[in-house]
Design a protein around this motif. Structure first.
Motif: not given
Length: 289
Positions: A204, A217, A223
């Protein structure tokens, strides 16, 4: 620990044939295969062939999974397809049909309906499938996936609204990141109704777009799929939570790492077995104190 191969299993079936696909999956070290719709196994007859091949290797179909979007359209075609998958799951001896509810891994576009606007109709459609599955002895499972039906609060609301006995959770250990929540929070909330687990891992990042190959996200972070154990998922903590809750189902590998497939799965499988053994050892030590 019982493990199954999810990502790649249906590809093996299409490319290698049923018996060879099962043999290769066993040689990789898995105890079962998790089905995803594929041309090689899409009839009752071919489902029987696959079950026989799995039986011969001492393996099982851990779950039948399908990505489905019950948010869009009138739902008629989607429900019919899901009922067909229920039939296949029952023939395969799978106790579960796992299907998504709104399977888009892209942020909602301008003008898209809100969660509250789609909620009642998605519940109605999911109930119809669950009722059909109940007659076949199959339990329907739902995972934290996409942007609509994801996150602890929304999934709890959905489960409560369903009001069916033959439902439960497929805990996906990576998808929860898409709504900026943590997998341990999701597992902690739903461990008592978790029947199946999808194992995956992510990196992330925040800030500037890292480039091609990264998902986004809900809050605009990024991600990237990685080999299981190479990312940010705290597997040992999560396994400890599941063991203490009494979970004895399958851990199914859903790795889409850009690394070479066989090597990535070999490393990932070794990692989760090590994390699981460590978690079990920690619990034993805690109980002795």
């Amino acid at each position: 620990m019982k493990t199954s191969l999810f990502t790649g299993f249906s590809g093996f079936l299409n490319n290698l044939g049923i018996e060879e696909a099962v043999r290769v999956t066993r040689e990789m070290g898995f105890d079962g295969g998790e089905m995803y719709p594929c041309e090689a196994v899409d009839t009752i007859e071919t489902a029987r062939e696959l079950k026989a091949a799995l039986d011969a290797q001492g393996m099982v179909c851990s779950c039948y999974s399908i990505g489905m979007n019950l948010v869009v359209g009138d739902g008629v075609e989607a429900i019919a397809r899901l009922k067909h998958c229920v039939d296949l799951a029952a023939e395969l001896g799978s106790p579960y049909l796992h299907h998504t509810l709104g399977s888009a891994l892209k942020p909602l576009g301008f003008g898209a309906p809100s969660f509250d606007e789609v909620f009642d109709e998605v519940v109605r459609r999911a109930r119809e499938v669950a009722d059909y599955a109940a007659d076949k002895g199959v339990r329907c499972l739902y995972e934290d996936q996409g942007y609509y039906f994801n996150g602890c609060e929304r999934m709890e609301r959905f489960l409560y609204a369903m009001k069916r006995d033959n439902i439960g959770i497929c805990a996906d250990l990576g998808n929860i990141f898409f709504v900026d929540e943590a997998p341990e929070d999701f597992v902690g909330r739903f461990a008592n109704v978790t029947y199946h687990v999808h194992v995956k891992d992510y990196l992330r990042k925040e800030g500037v777009w890292p480039g091609e190959g990264w998902h986004t996200t809900r809050s605009g972070a990024f991600l990237r799929d990685v080999t299981v154990g190479h990312g940010i998922v705290d597997f040992q903590r999560i396994f400890r939570m599941l063991i203490r809750a009494g979970y004895d189902g399958f851990y199914s590998m859903e790795s889409s790492s850009p690394e070479e497939f066989m090597q990535s799965n070999k490393r990932g499988l070794a990692n989760i077995k090590r994390f699981y053994d460590n978690a079990a050892r920690e619990i034993a030590e805690m109980q002795q104190r």
